[in-house]
Structure formats: structure tokens, C-alpha cells
Design a protein around this motif. Structure first.
Motif, PDB file in Angstrom:
ATOM      1  N   SER A 144      -5.100  -9.853  11.398  1.00  0.00           N
ATOM      2  CA  SER A 144      -4.238  -9.886  10.235  1.00  0.00           C
ATOM      3  C   SER A 144      -5.121  -9.610   9.033  1.00  0.00           C
ATOM      4  N   GLY A 171      -1.865  -3.510  14.772  1.00  0.00           N
ATOM      5  CA  GLY A 171      -0.757  -3.239  15.663  1.00  0.00           C
ATOM      6  C   GLY A 171       0.518  -2.979  14.895  1.00  0.00           C
ATOM      7  N   GLY A 172       0.821  -3.883  13.968  1.00  0.00           N
ATOM      8  CA  GLY A 172       2.118  -3.764  13.313  1.00  0.00           C
ATOM      9  C   GLY A 172       2.056  -2.835  12.125  1.00  0.00           C
ATOM     10  N   ASP A 173       3.134  -2.850  11.406  1.00  0.00           N
ATOM     11  CA  ASP A 173       3.294  -1.988  10.253  1.00  0.00           C
ATOM     12  C   ASP A 173       2.972  -2.795   9.008  1.00  0.00           C
ATOM     13  N   TYR A 174       1.810  -2.632   8.448  1.00  0.00           N
ATOM     14  CA  TYR A 174       1.484  -3.404   7.262  1.00  0.00           C
ATOM     15  C   TYR A 174       1.428  -2.481   6.067  1.00  0.00           C
ATOM     16  N   THR A 175       2.157  -2.834   5.029  1.00  0.00           N
ATOM     17  CA  THR A 175       2.086  -2.011   3.823  1.00  0.00           C
ATOM     18  C   THR A 175       1.317  -2.774   2.756  1.00  0.00           C
ATOM     19  N   SER A 233       3.778  -6.622  -1.105  1.00  0.00           N
ATOM     20  CA  SER A 233       2.986  -6.965   0.072  1.00  0.00           C
ATOM     21  C   SER A 233       1.538  -7.096  -0.363  1.00  0.00           C
TER      22      SER A 233
END
Lengths: 225, 720, 213
Positions: C77, C109-113, C154
Motif C-alpha cells: 500500500s 495490484g489495485g487501481d490507485y490514483t 486520493s
């Protein structure tokens, strides 16, 4: 819609009410079957079958959640095939004690649970499935979670892993972290006295621990394959 | 009608009178007025009750309509209206409410009610003001007002011209003396404060500066002779060491400094009988009647000691000065007996003061102090005087649960005298001592013995344990051992309320150290050498030139001027330091930044008490987060014990194959079999992918190069 | 991707979460995939145990990690202070919206903006910046996470250091650009020159001809 042809024969008697089944032994679980990483994708998944109760869990995440807390992750549990609200909250509570939430700030972890068949003990199956799916997904947890349901029968004896047809006076589901000696979930229903409760709790914990080697073997099997 | 009005008015009025009765009862000064007001309020209560009962008997609204048809009733009602109206007019005017009832012809009930309510409100307001003033008087220290001053009277209440003129005349005649007195007092104040700068330092003038040790060495007790010993002094302090080859050796125990020379005596102190028995308190004599004796020579001191040795009890107080001395100086010792007030000026007789130990450590003579903790320290530090058998009126006040524990409050409560506290912060080193300072000083101990008597009686009324409590606490005050203040560089950094960068911190530490050393060597108080706010100012602004440093310090302390060079050097050495950029994270700038993830992870994973509470949702009530818990027993990890308990189902009996079948066929596998060209292409792509350097890796390489370069530079610098 | 790890000692020991790996000691650090509690270092992942030597701080510390497969960690993260690789999605007058691709050397892995604010692009002359002169959509940047942001925004990232900024650019016409000097990029095929805020990082891919990701 795509379909697959499988060679599993499901006898009709399985789908009807079971009459010819052996009386469940008071001290042992029904036959269990665990498997993780069912689908070769990035998501974690686990399948738990205890007797005729079958639960499938899939974990999606951690995904970015801009409305989340910056100090811990959020957990979302979605149930399909089952209608009990209380089980969802118990599951979320247990997962909060299990997952190291502070490592995934501003993230959302989604646990999708599908109950394929319910023959009593859904919560214990769901707990096992969810925890194994989370471990499969690679989300950091404190320990393996093992769960067990015991029932207090009208004749005050204790029965491990009752199925739906057993007449019970009270039932108790316990989830523990065996290496840290912590209980993360207790769900009880019915009426019992305080002594009966204490005895049932002790009994449940001791039985839950017996599931630990099975879970361990399942996890190892995945790594070695 | 008018019955509601009367109800309201009287109810609130009686409440106020009751309150006033209570309050004046509390102030306890005029017993006569108290009983009068209580009786008054009782009567008012009775009258109000009677009124309410009567008014309830009045006829109601509907019956009134009928009665109004009878002319005789009408006439009676009108007559009574006029009478009541006149009564109200008179009442409102006499009570001074400032409101008048509306004229009868045009009056409406609502208006009447309004006026009456306003009237009672005004009354209540006045009563509240009086109550507040009484409260305030009780809360604040009663300041002594010179008797000649006549309070300015308000002229607005005077209705006649003669009264006004008489008032103005009274003020005019008192004006010269009033003003003159105020001017004189203010002059005296200014003089005492100004003198502070020009007084020759008593340490030099009277030549006892060799007695003062400002070094960092631990404090050495100054006890010369131990009077009234029960245990010999030497045995506490020396350790006899028998060594095989070297024979006997006496070591001065290093715990000597922390031992009280009278520790044994204090522990085994038996309070004399006469201090525990109840006796009638002896009132202190009038200030004018009592003699003041100034003790400033050895002969007079010996005389004083002779007198004190014969007394059963005496009161002691000290005046202290800490601006122009590093450790502080005792400037005055006030001692009062039942008949005389002694003011001891220690400066001429500094080295001989220890002779006072004889009466002070006599366990049969009671010494009365107030707030003795600092006094005991100062006596030890300057003269080597210790106290055995002491009564501290502060602890007595605490035990008796007084509202305040100051000397002034105790004296005012018990002796009824108000102490003039204006010279508490004056410079007591001034010699010769001006008269007002002497008379101020003797007041502190003059009433103390009477207060002790009264307090003792009060404590005995509570029980003998209360008295023992006070003696125990006083004893622990006596057992205090003086310790010199140590310079703590950490503490000086906490002086600043703002975040300082490393240059400023270095400057602040350097300046604090210099200030401490200068204070010690010149024997001045640190605040006199350089006030803290100036030090902080210099540290924060890091001036470039010496002139700027001097400009930072306004008003300029003389020692700063003298040592401005030193200060300049300290500031310059701070400016030369490379400025360390405060990075976002706690990692210092020259560490490998790519290790941040590791450090972050380490921080996350290592458990501390705070994290255990905040982050872990499991329960630590049985074992702490850092205590070992037993692991799982070995059998559990193996299958052995569980074969009977858990049956495993074969996979083919479960639904698993159904589920697994779903995903199995969707794998994409690149088959690069036959085509050689394609295989070469694939291989080259794979090779390029492996060789490609990701941006982050470039960054890491840069960091490593930087670190290496810096290390080489450091080594080069070290070699030079 | 080449591995930057050095001195990794792997063992074929598979561990499950909750297994006690080592008792705590001063020179053992619980790394990724482990945690320290009750005087022991426990594993928190299913995987293999790795022990790594870490010699910064002039101490020999062994870092214990648990990883599912050899090369990379599984889930990270973004945390404050981390160096991230981001791709610019679109730009506005006051900020540029980016998608985080990887945190240090782990691909997300995920979609982080994340948001790159105008004043965080450069450390000098912060108010006279034009965003289109520093970053354009499609650029790959190295940046540092400075804040988690609140419920609406974000993560916030910043390139206000010398070594942070654009590493690979996409020009206005969509072509790939390579860094020419400290302030400009040049198109590979057309030779068109544009300005960017460039990261002062050695470009070790000059010989590579593969297209940008």
C-alpha cells in the motif's frame, strides 16, 4: 451461458432429507474438505465443505478506497445464497481481529461468500473459508483462523458440528487464532446456563484446534503444487 | 388582578433576603447584623405566606362579574384600588427601585405587573451586587488601605446641594495627604528597585564569597559542630576498609553528600510533651509595642543565641535573593519570640551564623516556620544550619482544610491582621535596611507564634493524629538535603516553543552552556547574565555580526557586553554547520532513501505498547504484547491425534471438481514450439524485458552512487 | 525485471501465517510478511522464509521476510515517504491526476490514483508553474507520496526534488520522447523538443528499443 460437464454423480438421497445417515458422533466433525486457490487469478479463494454445508469464499483486494480511513483498511462482506444479517456482522468482526488492517491504509478488502448448501454450521464454514481465502490472497494476517460450532442438546450433552436436523437447546460457534491463543468470534444462540456456556466454550475451543492440522495441510498443499 | 403581582414581588424578595441573611452570616464579622437580617427574612417569609393565603380567598373572575353589578361592591373595590396604589407608590420609592407604578386612571393590569417586576428586578440587582462584593472581599487578599484614605463617595445620590458641598469639601481636605502618601510610597518602591543595580555585591563587600561554591561539584555540607547529637557524625560518613596487604584505610563514603547530618536525630525525634498538650493561645503583642532588635555583629548574635536557648518556641522566616547570585543568597533571617522580634543581618556575620545551630537543632525547642521547604534548603546552603523539631503552619492549614494556604491568609484569618505584601519581591541586599523593609520583614514572623497556638488548638480538637500529621510532614521538610542545580542540556532545548533546525539547536545549546558557566564563574543569576527570551531570540535569528547580537539583547545585560566575543563565536559556529533539510520522513538525509520501505515496514511490524493498544484488535489483558506465550503443543501440528476427530472427505466426493472445472480451461499458454523464428523473437523479447531498467531501479542506482560518493568524501576529509 | 536484492538467503521452508519463526532478538528485524509479538517473530503470510542482511546504520541486522514467490512482495500500500512510479492520466489547471503503477519496486495490484498538485512539482518558483510545461498525460514519473489525502482527494504525490520527475515522456502528438537534457525531452522519431520537469536519474535504457509500457 457457458457450462462445463462434470463427472460428479450426486445421488438423489443427498438432495433429499437424509434419513439413512449415521447418528453424528458427539466428538468428531462431519467429513471435511478444504481447498484454496481454486481459480488461477489474482484474487484469493477458498472452498470449505463440512458434511453437507458448502461455502465458497473469494477475496478481492486490497483496492483503493478514497473514502476509506487512512489508518486501516475497510472490510466488506457480501453474502450470496444466504440471508442472515447477523452472520455478516460476526464475520466482519472476526476478520477485523484477524487481518492486520493498519498495513493497508485507504484500501478496501471485499470478501464474497457464496453458500452453496446449508446443512447447519454455516458460520463456522464461512469463517474458515473467508480466513483461508484471505491467506490465499496474500493479505497479511495474524494467524490461521479455525472455527467450530458445538450444540448443547436437550440432555445437556455437547455435540460437535451439529447439522440442521439436530434438535438443540443452544448452539455456540467459536473462532480462534490457535498460535496466539485468542478468540476472535463467538456467536451463541438458544438458552443455556452459565456453567453450560463455559463448558460449551471450552469444548468448542478444544475441538476447533483439531481443525488446525487440516488447514495447515491444505495451505501447504497449495504451496507445493 | 393584583394578587398575582403581589405574589411575584414578595416571593422573589423573600428569597433574596434569605440569601443575604445567609451571606452575611458567612462573613462572620457583625454578629448583630446577622441575626437582624435573619430575623428580617423570617418575618418577610411569614408576611408573604399570610398574604398568599389571604389573596387566595379573594373572589374569582366569574364571581367578580356578578359582584360588580352591585354599586356598593364597586365602590369598595375602587377604594381599595386607590389605597393599594398609594402603598405601592410609597414602597417602590422608599425601597429605591427607581420605578413608579403607572397612573391609576390609565393603568392596565399588564402594565402594573410589568412595573412591579421591574421594581423587584432592580432590587434583586442591587442585592446581587452587594453579595458579589462580599464574595469578592472574601476571595481576594484584603489589601491594607492606609487609614487616612476616605473612599470617594458617589455624588449622584445626593439630592440636596449642602450634602454635595460637604462631600466635596471632605475629599478636598484629604487630597494632599492622600496624594502625598501615595507619592511617597511610589518613590520608595522605585528606590528599592533601582538600588538593585547599584548595590555592591554583599559577597564581595563583606568578604564571604569564598564560602560560596558555584562549581559543578556536589554540594558539601557546611556543618561545623554538631550540637545535640544522638549519633556521632563520623559514623555516617566514613567507611573503614580493611585490605589484606594495605592495612586499614578510611574512605569518605560518597553517600555522605546525600545524607542528612541529623537524619538519626530526626528519625528518633520525640515531640516534647508541652507541644502536644492543649494550652490557651497567647495573642501576639501590638506591633508598635513590640521591640525590633537588629542583629548584625558577633556579639549581638551570641546574645540572641543565649536568649533563644532559653525559649520554648520561636518563629523563623528568611528573605532570599536570587538575581545577582548563582545559587542564591539569604539576605535576612527574621526570628520572633513571644516578646521580641529579631532581624538578623547575615552579611557581616556570614561565617559565624552556624552558631545558630544550637537553638535550631535543639529537640526541646520548637521552631515555627511557614512554607519551610525552601527555607530549610537555604539555611543549609548558606550557613550550614539544620532544623530539628519544627512546626510548619502550611501543613497545619492544609490539614485543617483552609481555603488558602498562604501566610497572609492564615494571619488574617487567625490574628485578623492584614499583611502588607508589597515588598515580597524587593531587593533585600540593600544596606542599610530602610525602615519600611524592616517593618515589613518583622511582620512575617510577628504573628506566627500566635497562629501556631491557635492552629495547635484546632488540630487537637480534630484529634492527636492531626497534630502528628503536621509534625511528620514538618519533619520530612527538615530532613531535606540541599542539592546544587545541575545543568541539563536537554532541558535548554525544551525552552523553545518552536521547532528549531540543527543550527538553531546548536546555538541554543551553546548559549545555554555559556550562560551557565558565566553565571557560575561571575556568581550571578543566569537570568541576569542573559534573560531566556534574549537567548531564544539570538538562537532563532542567528545574527551575523556582533552588533546584531547586541541589538538582539535589549535591555543589554552588562555581562553580555563583556563577553560579546564569546557569544559571537558560539553563534558563528552554529551558522557554519551545514543546514540539514528536515525531510518528510524521520530518515536523516544521508541515509539510503530506498531503505524507507524497509524502515516503514519495520516500524509497522514491530509492536510497541501504543501500537498493541491501537492496532491489534486482540486482547492483551492476560499476557502483555511483549511477554512470551506458550506455543501450540506439537501433537496438534501433526495429524496423529486428530485422525479420529476429523474425517477428511475425498475430493471427488465433494463439489470441488465442479468448481475447478470452471477455471481449468481458461489458461492461456503460449506455445512456441516449432517456429524457430518465433522462438528467437520470443527469446529476444524476454531478454530485453530482463535488461530493461525500471525507473525506480534507476533511482536506486543513483542513490547508491550518491552514498558511495559521500562516503569517499568523508574518508578524504578524515585523512586530511 | 532485474532483481536489486542482494544477499538474499532463501530456504525451502514453507510457513503459514501464525507460525513462530524466531524468538525476538536485537539483530533481527521483522520484515515484510512478518510481525513481532509476544517476544517472537511470527509469519503473517503463506510463503517461503527469506533472510536478508542489512548493513545500514553500521549494524548487522538480519531482516526476516516471508514471500509467496521469490521476486516480489504481493500486496503493498502506498505509504507516506515512499517513492512511487506513476503515470499521468490527465492534467488540469491546478493539478495532474496520476495513476500509481508501483510502490518502490513492487507493482501495485489495485487501481490507485494520486494527485500531483501544481505547487508540489518543483521546489523553486512554486507559484509560476505551468503544468503543461512540466508533465503531460502519458508521462511516467518518479514521485514521492506526501499525504494520504482526505475523503475526496486520493494520495498526494510530489516531485519537488532533484531526483524526482518525469522519466519517460509521451509527447503532445503521442510519440515517445527521450530526455535530452535537464529540462527538455526530444521525440525519438520526429525530433520535436518539449519541456518537462525531468528527474535527474541516470537513464540506463538508452539502448533499449522496446516501446514504453
Amino acid at each position: 451461458m457457458p457450462y462445463t460437464l462434470s463427472k460428479v454423480r450426486i445421488p438423489l438421497s443427498d438432495l433429499l432429507q437424509k434419513t439413512s445417515e449415521d447418528a453424528p458422533s458427539s466428538s468428531s466433525f462431519r467429513p471435511v474438505c478444504f481447498k484454496i486457490n481454486l481459480f488461477e487469478n489474482k484474487k484469493g479463494s477458498a472452498y470449505v465443505e463440512i458434511g453437507s454445508t458448502r461455502v465458497l469464499a473469494q477475496v478481492v483486494g486490497p483496492c483503493e478506497d478514497s473514502s476509506g480511513d487512512f489508518y486501516e483498511a475497510q472490510i466488506k462482506v457480501v453474502f450470496s445464497g444466504f440471508d442472515e444479517v447477523s452472520i455478516r456482522s460476526q464475520l466482519i468482526g472476526a476478520m477485523r481481529g484477524l487481518i492486520q488492517l493498519h498495513l493497508y491504509a485507504k484500501s478496501l478488502i471485499t470478501i464474497n461468500l457464496t453458500v452453496l448448501a446449508d446443512d447447519g454450521g454455516v458460520l463456522q464454514a464461512a469463517l474458515l473459508a473467508a480466513s483461508m481465502a484471505i491467506i490465499d490472497a496474500g493479505i497479511e494476517v495474524l494467524d490461521v483462523c479455525v472455527a467450530c460450532q458445538v450444540a448443547v442438546l436437550p440432555d445437556k450433552s455437547l455435540l460437535v458440528d451439529p447439522n440442521k436436523s439436530t434438535q438443540t437447546q443452544a448452539a455456540l460457534t467459536v473462532a480462534i487464532l490457535p498460535n496466539l491463543n485468542q478468540i476472535i468470534c463467538i456467536d451463541s444462540s438458544g438458552t443455556m446456563s452459565l456453567e453450560e456456556y463455559e463448558k460449551a466454550l471450552e469444548f468448542a475451543v478444544s475441538k476447533a484446534v483439531k481443525l488446525y492440522p487440516i488447514v495447515r495441510k491444505t495451505l501447504f498443499a497449495e504451496m507445493n503444487s | 388582578m393584583t394578587d398575582e403581582v403581589q405574589d411575584n414581588g414578595d416571593n422573589s424578595q423573600e428569597k433574596e433576603e434569605e440569601q443575604l441573611g445567609d451571606r452575611s452570616a458567612e462573613s462572620g464579622k457583625n454578629a448583630g447584623a446577622v441575626s437582624k437580617s435573619v430575623a428580617l427574612s423570617r418575618e418577610a417569609n411569614r408576611a408573604a405566606r399570610a398574604l398568599v393565603m389571604e389573596s387566595n380567598k379573594l373572589i374569582t373572575e366569574d364571581v367578580l362579574a356578578l359582584t360588580k353589578t352591585y354599586p356598593a361592591c364597586n365602590a369598595l373595590i375602587e377604594q381599595q384600588e386607590i389605597r393599594i396604589h398609594n402603598l405601592m407608590k410609597k414602597l417602590m420609592r422608599k425601597a429605591g427601585t427607581g420605578v413608579q407604578p403607572p397612573k391609576l386612571e390609565t393603568a392596565e393590569v399588564a402594565q402594573l405587573i410589568e412595573r412591579t417586576i421591574t421594581a423587584t428586578d432592580n432590587l434583586c440587582g442591587d442585592i446581587h451586587m452587594i453579595i458579589d462584593a462580599l464574595d469578592k472581599a472574601q476571595r481576594d487578599e484584603i489589601v491594607k488601605i492606609p487609614k487616612q484614605v476616605v473612599g470617594a463617595e458617589s455624588t449622584r445620590k445626593y439630592l440636596t446641594a449642602e450634602d454635595k458641598a460637604a462631600a466635596i469639601r471632605r475629599i478636598a481636605t484629604n487630597l494632599p495627604s492622600l496624594l502625598a502618601q501615595r507619592m511617597r510610597q511610589r518613590d520608595a518602591d522605585m528606590n528599592t528597585r533601582k538600588v538593585a543595580m547599584h548595590i555592591e555585591k554583599p559577597q564581595k563587600k563583606y568578604g564571604f564569597s569564598f564560602c560560596i561554591d558555584n562549581s559543578e561539584e556536589p554540594f558539601k555540607p557546611k556543618l561545623v559542630t554538631k550540637h545535640h547529637t544522638k549519633a556521632p557524625l563520623a559514623s555516617n560518613l566514613t567507611v573503614i576498609d580493611v585490605d589484606e596487604g594495605k592495612g586499614k584505610r578510611t574512605w569518605q563514603s560518597d553517600i555522605a553528600q546525600s545524607l542528612h547530618p541529623y537524619a538519626f536525630e530526626l528519625e528518633h525525634l520525640k515531640i516534647p510533651e508541652q507541644q502536644l498538650n492543649s494550652k490557651k493561645p497567647i495573642k501576639s503583642t501590638n506591633l508598635e509595642a513590640q521591640e525590633i532588635v537588629l542583629v548584625d555583629s558577633k556579639a549581638k548574635l551570641d546574645e540572641l543565641i543565649g536568649i533563644l536557648n532559653k525559649e520554648r518556641e520561636f518563629a523563623v522566616d528568611l528573605e532570599h535573593h536570587c538575581d545577582r547570585s548563582f545559587l542564591g543568597l539569604c539576605c535576612l533571617v527574621q526570628i520572633s519570640t513571644r516578646t521580641t522580634d529579631f532581624i538578623v543581618d547575615p552579611f557581616p556575620i556570614w561565617k559565624d551564623m552556624h552558631a545558630l545551630n544550637e537553638p535550631f537543632t535543639n529537640p526541646n525547642i520548637l521552631k515555627v516556620f511557614h512554607g519551610s521547604s525552601s527555607d530549610v534548603d537555604w539555611l543549609q546552603r548558606d550557613f550550614g544550619i539544620y532544623v530539628v523539631n519544627m512546626f510548619d503552619t502550611y501543613w497545619a492549614a492544609k490539614k485543617l482544610e483552609f481555603k488558602k494556604f498562604s501566610l497572609a491568609h492564615i494571619v488574617s484569618k487567625i490574628a485578623g491582621e492584614t499583611l502588607d505584601k508589597q515588598y515580597q519581591l524587593a531587593d533585600w541586599r540593600v544596606r542599610p535596611l530602610p525602615k519600611h523593609l524592616i517593618s515589613y520583614a518583622r511582620q512575617d514572623t510577628h504573628y506566627l507564634l500566635y497562629c501556631y497556638d491557635v492552629l495547635r488548638e484546632e488540630l487537637l480538637k480534630k484529634g492527636i493524629e492531626a497534630l502528628q500529621f503536621v509534625y511528620e510532614n514538618s519533619k520530612s521538610c527538615c530532613a531535606r538535603v540541599y542539592e546544587k542545580p545541575k545543568f541539563d542540556s536537554e532541558k535548554c532545548l525544551s525552552l523553545s516553543k518552536r521547532q528549531l533546525n540543527n543550527q538553531q539547536m546548536h546555538a541554543l545549546t551553546g548559549l545555554s552552556q555559556w550562560r551557565n558557566q558565566a553565571a557560575r564563574s561571575e556568581d550571578e543569576g543566569p537570568e541576569f547574565v542573559m534573560p531566556t527570551y534574549q537567548m531564544l531570540h539570538i538562537a532563532e535569528s542567528l545574527p551575523r555580526a556582533e552588533q546584531e547580537i547586541l541589538a538582539c539583547c535589549y535591555p543589554l545585560p552588562p555581562l553580555v557586553k563583556q563577553f560579546s566575543n564569546e557569544i559571537y563565536k558560539i553563534v558563528w559556529s552554529a551558522r557554519v554547520l551545514p543546514q540539514e533539510k528536515k525531510s518528510l520522513t524521520s530518515a536523516s538525509s544521508d541515509e539510503n532513501r530506498s531503505n524507507l520501505l524497509e524502515k516503514y515496514v519495520d516500524e509497522m511490524n514491530r509492536m510497541t505498547a501504543a501500537k498493541a493498544l491501537l492496532r491489534c484488535n486482540i486482547d492483551f489483558s492476560h499476557t502483555n504484547f511483549d511477554e512470551e506465550i506458550g506455543g501450540l503443543p506439537e501433537e496438534l501440528l501433526n495429524d496423529a491425534g486428530t485422525k479420529q476427530d476429523v474425517l477428511k472427505k475425498l475430493q471427488r466426493d465433494s463439489y470441488l471438481p465442479v468448481l475447478l472445472g470452471l477455471s481449468g480451461s481458461e489458461k492461456e499458454i503460449m506455445v512456441v514450439g516449432r517456429n524457430k523464428y518465433k522462438r528467437k523473437l520470443v527469446n529476444s523479447i524476454v531478454k530485453e524485458l530482463e535488461e530493461w531498467v525500471s525507473p525506480y531501479e534507476c533511482y536506486q542506482i543513483l542513490e547508491k552512487r550518491e552514498a558511495k560518493r559521500r562516503k569517499e568524501e568523508e574518508e578524504k576529509n578524515q585523512e586530511q | 525485471m532485474t532483481s536489486m536484492e542482494t544477499d538474499v538467503a532463501s530456504s525451502s521452508r514453507v510457513v503459514i501465517p501464525g507460525e513462530s519463526l524466531f524468538p525476538s532478538a536485537e539483530d533481527l528485524r521483522p520484515g515484510k510478511g512478518t510481525y513481532e509479538l509476544h517476544g517472537h517473530i511470527y509469519s503473517s503470510l503463506l510463503g517461503y522464509v527469506y533472510v536478508r542482511e542489512d548493513t545500514t546504520d553500521s549494524r548487522n541486522i538480519r531482516v526476516i521476510e516471508v514471500r509467496r514467490n521469490e521476486e516480489r512482495h504481493q500486496h503493498v500500500s502506498p505509504h507516506i515517504g515512499a517513492i512511487v512510479t506513476a503515470k499521468v492520466i490527465n492534467i488540469g489547471p491546478r493539478y495532474a491526476k496520476c495513476q500509481l503503477l508501483s510502490v518502490e519496486d513492487t507493482i501495485l495490484g489495485g487501481d490507485y490514483t494520486a494527485l500531483l498538485r501544481k505547487e508540489d512539482i518543483r521546489s523553486t518558483e512554486r507559484d509560476k508553474i505551468e503544468i503543461s510545461e512540466c508533465v503531460l498525460p502519458g508521462d511516467i514519473l518518479l514521485a514521492r507520496v506526501i499525504s494520504f489525502g482526505d475523503t475526496v482527494t486520493s494520495f498526494l504525490i510530489s516531485t519537488a526534488e532533484e531526483q524526482l520527475g518525469v522519466v519517460m515522456a509521451t509527447g503532445e502528438t503521442g510519440e515517445k520522447m527521450m530526455t535530452k537534457d535537464w529540462n527538455t525531452v526530444q521525440g525519438v522519431e520526429t525530433g520535436r523538443v518539449e519541456t518537462r520537469k525531468i528527474a535527474k536519474v541516470p537513464n540506463l535504457n538508452l539502448h533499449s528499443t522496446t516501446k514504453a509500457k
